[in-house]
Design a protein around this motif. Structure first.
Motif, short mmCIF file in Angstrom:
data_model
loop_
_atom_site.label_atom_id
_atom_site.label_comp_id
_atom_site.label_asym_id
_atom_site.label_seq_id
_atom_site.Cartn_x
_atom_site.Cartn_y
_atom_site.Cartn_z
N VAL A 85 9.37 0.75 -10.95
CA VAL A 85 8.26 -0.09 -10.51
C VAL A 85 7.38 -0.47 -11.69
CG1 VAL A 85 6.18 -0.15 -9.06
CG2 VAL A 85 8.25 0.96 -8.22
N GLU A 86 7.11 0.50 -12.56
CA GLU A 86 6.18 0.28 -13.67
C GLU A 86 6.53 1.21 -14.82
OE1 GLU A 86 2.62 -1.38 -15.28
OE2 GLU A 86 3.03 -1.61 -13.15
N THR A 87 6.31 0.73 -16.03
CA THR A 87 6.47 1.54 -17.23
C THR A 87 5.15 1.57 -17.97
OG1 THR A 87 8.79 0.88 -17.43
CG2 THR A 87 7.78 1.83 -19.37
N LEU A 88 4.70 2.76 -18.34
CA LEU A 88 3.42 2.91 -19.04
C LEU A 88 3.66 3.61 -20.37
CD1 LEU A 88 1.45 4.35 -15.99
CD2 LEU A 88 1.42 1.99 -16.77
N ASP A 89 3.00 3.12 -21.42
CA ASP A 89 3.03 3.79 -22.72
C ASP A 89 1.84 4.73 -22.81
OD1 ASP A 89 5.22 2.38 -23.66
OD2 ASP A 89 4.00 0.80 -24.52
N VAL A 90 2.07 5.91 -23.34
CA VAL A 90 0.98 6.84 -23.62
C VAL A 90 0.74 6.76 -25.12
CG1 VAL A 90 0.22 9.24 -23.56
CG2 VAL A 90 1.62 8.33 -21.72
N ILE A 91 -0.43 6.28 -25.50
CA ILE A 91 -0.73 6.04 -26.90
C ILE A 91 -1.70 7.10 -27.40
CG2 ILE A 91 -1.74 4.41 -28.54
CD1 ILE A 91 -0.77 2.19 -26.66
N HIS A 92 -1.40 7.64 -28.55
CA HIS A 92 -2.23 8.67 -29.18
C HIS A 92 -2.88 8.06 -30.42
CE1 HIS A 92 -3.55 12.61 -30.45
NE2 HIS A 92 -3.01 12.41 -31.63
N MET A 93 -4.19 8.11 -30.47
CA MET A 93 -4.93 7.57 -31.62
C MET A 93 -5.53 8.73 -32.41
SD MET A 93 -4.80 4.23 -31.46
CE MET A 93 -6.16 3.62 -32.40
N GLN A 94 -5.36 8.66 -33.74
CA GLN A 94 -5.96 9.67 -34.60
C GLN A 94 -6.38 9.00 -35.90
OE1 GLN A 94 -3.59 13.16 -35.14
NE2 GLN A 94 -5.00 14.09 -36.58
N GLN A 95 -7.64 9.01 -36.18
CA GLN A 95 -8.21 8.41 -37.39
C GLN A 95 -7.76 6.97 -37.58
OE1 GLN A 95 -7.18 11.13 -40.53
NE2 GLN A 95 -8.69 12.65 -39.87
N GLY A 96 -7.78 6.21 -36.52
CA GLY A 96 -7.44 4.80 -36.60
C GLY A 96 -5.96 4.48 -36.55
N ASN A 97 -5.12 5.49 -36.70
CA ASN A 97 -3.68 5.27 -36.62
C ASN A 97 -3.21 5.71 -35.23
OD1 ASN A 97 -3.48 4.46 -39.31
ND2 ASN A 97 -3.41 6.59 -39.99
N GLY A 98 -2.32 4.94 -34.69
CA GLY A 98 -1.85 5.30 -33.35
C GLY A 98 -0.40 4.94 -33.17
N GLY A 99 0.15 5.46 -32.17
CA GLY A 99 1.53 5.17 -31.84
C GLY A 99 1.85 5.70 -30.47
N THR A 100 2.99 5.32 -29.97
CA THR A 100 3.40 5.77 -28.65
C THR A 100 3.76 7.24 -28.70
OG1 THR A 100 4.22 3.58 -28.12
CG2 THR A 100 5.04 5.38 -26.78
N GLN A 101 3.11 8.00 -27.84
CA GLN A 101 3.38 9.43 -27.75
C GLN A 101 4.39 9.73 -26.66
OE1 GLN A 101 -0.11 11.74 -27.05
NE2 GLN A 101 0.97 13.66 -27.01
N GLY A 102 4.44 8.89 -25.65
CA GLY A 102 5.36 9.11 -24.55
C GLY A 102 5.43 7.90 -23.64
N ILE A 103 6.33 7.96 -22.70
CA ILE A 103 6.53 6.90 -21.73
C ILE A 103 6.41 7.50 -20.33
CG2 ILE A 103 8.21 5.22 -20.81
CD1 ILE A 103 7.43 4.44 -23.57
N ARG A 104 5.83 6.74 -19.41
CA ARG A 104 5.76 7.15 -18.01
C ARG A 104 6.47 6.09 -17.18
NH1 ARG A 104 4.41 10.52 -20.99
NH2 ARG A 104 2.49 11.69 -21.03
N PHE A 105 7.40 6.54 -16.37
CA PHE A 105 8.08 5.65 -15.44
C PHE A 105 7.54 5.92 -14.03
CE2 PHE A 105 11.73 6.48 -18.49
CZ PHE A 105 11.60 5.27 -19.17
N ILE A 106 7.11 4.90 -13.35
CA ILE A 106 6.75 5.02 -11.96
C ILE A 106 7.90 4.40 -11.16
CG2 ILE A 106 5.11 4.41 -10.14
CD1 ILE A 106 2.97 4.35 -12.36
N MET A 107 8.49 5.23 -10.30
CA MET A 107 9.70 4.80 -9.60
C MET A 107 9.49 4.95 -8.09
SD MET A 107 12.58 6.14 -12.21
CE MET A 107 13.60 4.73 -11.87
N LYS A 108 10.24 4.14 -7.35
CA LYS A 108 10.09 4.11 -5.89
C LYS A 108 11.46 4.21 -5.23
CE LYS A 108 9.29 0.20 -3.62
NZ LYS A 108 8.60 -0.97 -3.06
N LYS A 109 11.49 4.97 -4.15
CA LYS A 109 12.71 5.07 -3.33
C LYS A 109 12.32 4.68 -1.91
CE LYS A 109 16.37 8.32 -2.08
NZ LYS A 109 16.86 9.67 -2.29
N THR A 110 13.06 3.76 -1.35
CA THR A 110 12.79 3.29 0.00
C THR A 110 13.91 3.77 0.93
OG1 THR A 110 11.72 1.34 -0.92
CG2 THR A 110 12.30 1.27 1.41
N ASP A 111 13.50 4.43 2.00
CA ASP A 111 14.48 4.93 2.98
C ASP A 111 14.84 3.83 3.96
OD1 ASP A 111 14.40 7.43 1.83
OD2 ASP A 111 12.86 8.15 3.18
#
Length: 111
Positions: A85-111
């Motif tokens: 459904v959705e993909t989210l980046d987890v961004i970590h900032m430290q002293q002005g430098n940042g980068g992707t720390q992880g990814i979150r997937f939001i997923m759905k199952k329909t019965d």
């Protein structure tokens, strides 16, 4: 009068049948982070707070932990009936430098 009450009864059954035919959706929150000094991924799957949801999340997390590919994680979830459904980046900032720390997937199952 009998015809009207029969009609009302039939319409009631139709409405009840329509409401019960609606599909129910279940969501999964899949947290994927890299491991330090490794190409393997740490995966945590969250289906909810109920005991059976927690157990299912632990089971999926165990299977998906240490995968080396984001695609293999998504493929496993899709094979189990979930859609992305959705993909989210987890961004970590430290002293002005940042980068992707992880990814979150939001997923759905329909019965």
């Amino acid at each position: 009068m009998k015809a009207i009450s029969t009609l009302v009864l039939i319409l009631s059954f139709i409405l009840i049948a329509e409401q019960s035919s609606y599909a129910q959706s279940h969501y999964a929150y899949v947290s994927v982070n890299g491991k330090l000094f490794s190409k393997k991924l740490k995966v945590d799957v969250d289906f909810g707070d109920e005991p059976e949801q927690v157990a299912k999340g632990e089971e999926f997390s165990e299977v998906l932990n240490n995968k080396k590919s984001f695609a293999s994680i998504l493929n496993y979830m899709v094979a189990n009936g979930y859609e992305l459904v959705e993909t989210l980046d987890v961004i970590h900032m430290q002293q002005g430098n940042g980068g992707t720390q992880g990814i979150r997937f939001i997923m759905k199952k329909t019965d």
